[in-house]
Design an enzyme around this catalytic site. Structure first.
Site: not given
Ligand code: NAD
Ligand code: DAU
Length: 331
Positions: A120-122, A147, A151
């Site tokens: 992730t970019d975080e 988180y 990561k």
């Molecule tokens: P998600 O939370 O939707 O899915 C995570 C999956 O991992 C789930 O299916 C969960 O059951 C599985 N999991 C959790 N713990 C586990 C374990 N111990 N063993 C096996 N499986 C397990 O997440 P996502 O949003 O699909 O993110 C996937 C990946 O992409 C992550 O590594 C996250 O850091 C990265 N990522 C997410 C975003 C985003 O915006 N969602 C952006 C950049 C990177």
């Molecule tokens: O940048 C990549 C990341 O993006 C991933 O690595 C994470 O797994 C993914 O969850 C996401 O993180 P954020 O914290 O940016 O996403 P989230 O959807 O939780 O929130 C997006 C923005 O919206 C953040 O600034 C918080 C805000 N927010 C979130 C929720 C759930 C609200 O204002 N209201 C809400 O109810």
């Protein structure tokens, strides 16, 4: 080719598996997923006959060893991913993101298997609002939350296994994804499903925080490009020039759902809330020729709203528990 996809029953992983089955029919996919609250076999229902789903933990060394031994490459998505959950209870983040990634690394090391680690970019921390600077591969790590810290730790483990043990790995750090099958705890699906269930959408603080939105299919196309042609040992940043502040996203979403753009509540802000993320994806574009196909955020958002309208049976069972959790946190 045999591909092991960890976390393939989650949001991005399931979309990746769908695309792989559709576009790479020569690839045999095994998914390893613990099916936590964030993962669901329902997300793989459309491809159930084409993939093998193994229900298990990436921290289970014996299981991971066995599955890695019978694969050609691993794409590692599995993680605990929600920042708010990591603030409430960080332990699972250390187990899955750090120990789990270590377990995967040890298995690929022993068997000489190619690994792509999804991150992730975080990990880079946040950027100021009033300066156009963006994250690059050279930006120092500076994570803010449990988180992002876990990561970041997982990325560091991968880098050190590449250097010390010549593990054949690449890493990608992507910005905020949106699209179908995203858990209703996350910003965009939470607001869509709040409107669909008669709740008011919730904005943290003033909504000035900026996220860099990318459609999940563009993220996954980039992962495939890196897996196929990425340089071993390299980190690639994935982003689609999609910077928007949360207030703008909220108002766009409400307009697309025929609601008054001010029909939402301001709620308690997230502790340590990162201000702005922004990715410079030049290396991915210039070296691997990747470009995003979804360059119109509004139409991507409209399609995502339509998906949640049409797939209530997928998200409805998750919604009440998710909102009860937020209520406890005054959010
Ligand atoms: P998600 O939370 O939707 O899915 C995570 C999956 O991992 C789930 O299916 C969960 O059951 C599985 N999991 C959790 N713990 C586990 C374990 N111990 N063993 C096996 N499986 C397990 O997440 P996502 O949003 O699909 O993110 C996937 C990946 O992409 C992550 O590594 C996250 O850091 C990265 N990522 C997410 C975003 C985003 O915006 N969602 C952006 C950049 C990177
Ligand atoms: O940048 C990549 C990341 O993006 C991933 O690595 C994470 O797994 C993914 O969850 C996401 O993180 P954020 O914290 O940016 O996403 P989230 O959807 O939780 O929130 C997006 C923005 O919206 C953040 O600034 C918080 C805000 N927010 C979130 C929720 C759930 C609200 O204002 N209201 C809400 O109810």
């Amino acid at each position: 080719m045999r591909l092991l996809v960890t976390g393939g029953a989650g949001f991005i992983g399931a979309n990746f598996v769908h695309a792989t089955v559709r576009e790479h029919p020569d690839v045999r996919v095994t998914v390893l997923d613990a099916l936590t609250y964030a993962g669901s076999s329902e997300s793989l229902a459309p491809v159930a006959d084409d993939v093998r789903l193994v229900h298990g933990d990436i921290g289970d060394g014996e299981l991971v060893e066995k599955l890695v031994a019978e694969t050609d490459a691993v794409v590692h998505f599995a993680a605990e991913t929600h920042v708010d959950n990591s603030l409430a209870d960080p332990e699972a983040f250390v187990h899955t993101n750090v120990v789990g990634t270590f377990t995967v690394l040890e298995a690929v090391r022993r068997h000489g298997i190619r690994l792509h680690h999804v991150s992730t970019d975080e990990v880079y921390g946040d950027l100021p609002l009033d300066d156009p600077i963006r994250f690059t591969e050279a930006t120092p790590y500076n994570p803010s939350s449990p988180y992002s810290a876990t990561k970041a730790a997982s990325d560091m483990l991968v880098r050190s296994w590449v250097r010390s043990f010549c593990v054949r790995a690449t890493i990608s750090n992507c910005s905020n994804n949106y699209g179908p099958y995203q858990h209703v705890e996350k910003f965009i699906p939470r607001q869509i499903t709040n409107v669909l269930t008669g709740r008011r959408p919730k904005l943290y603080g003033l909504g000035t925080n900026v996220r860099d939105w990318i459609h999940v299919t563009d993220h996954n196309r980039a992962v495939w490009r890196i897996l196929a042609d990425g340089e071993l040992g390299r980190t690639y940043l994935i982003g689609a020039d999609g910077e928007r502040d949360n207030l703008t996203v909220m108002r766009t979403l409400l307009r697309l759902m025929d609601r008054d753009p001010d029909d939402f509540d301001h709620v308690t802000d997230r502790a340590g809330h990162d201000l702005r993320y922004a990715i410079d994806p030049s290396a991915l574009r210039d070296e691997l020729g990747w470009t995003p196909q979804h360059d119109d955020f509004e139409s991507g958002l409209a399609a995502t709203i339509a998906w949640y309208r049409d797939n209530e049976s997928w998200w409805r069972p998750l919604k009440d528990a998710s909102e009860a959790m937020y209520e406890e946190r005054n959010q």
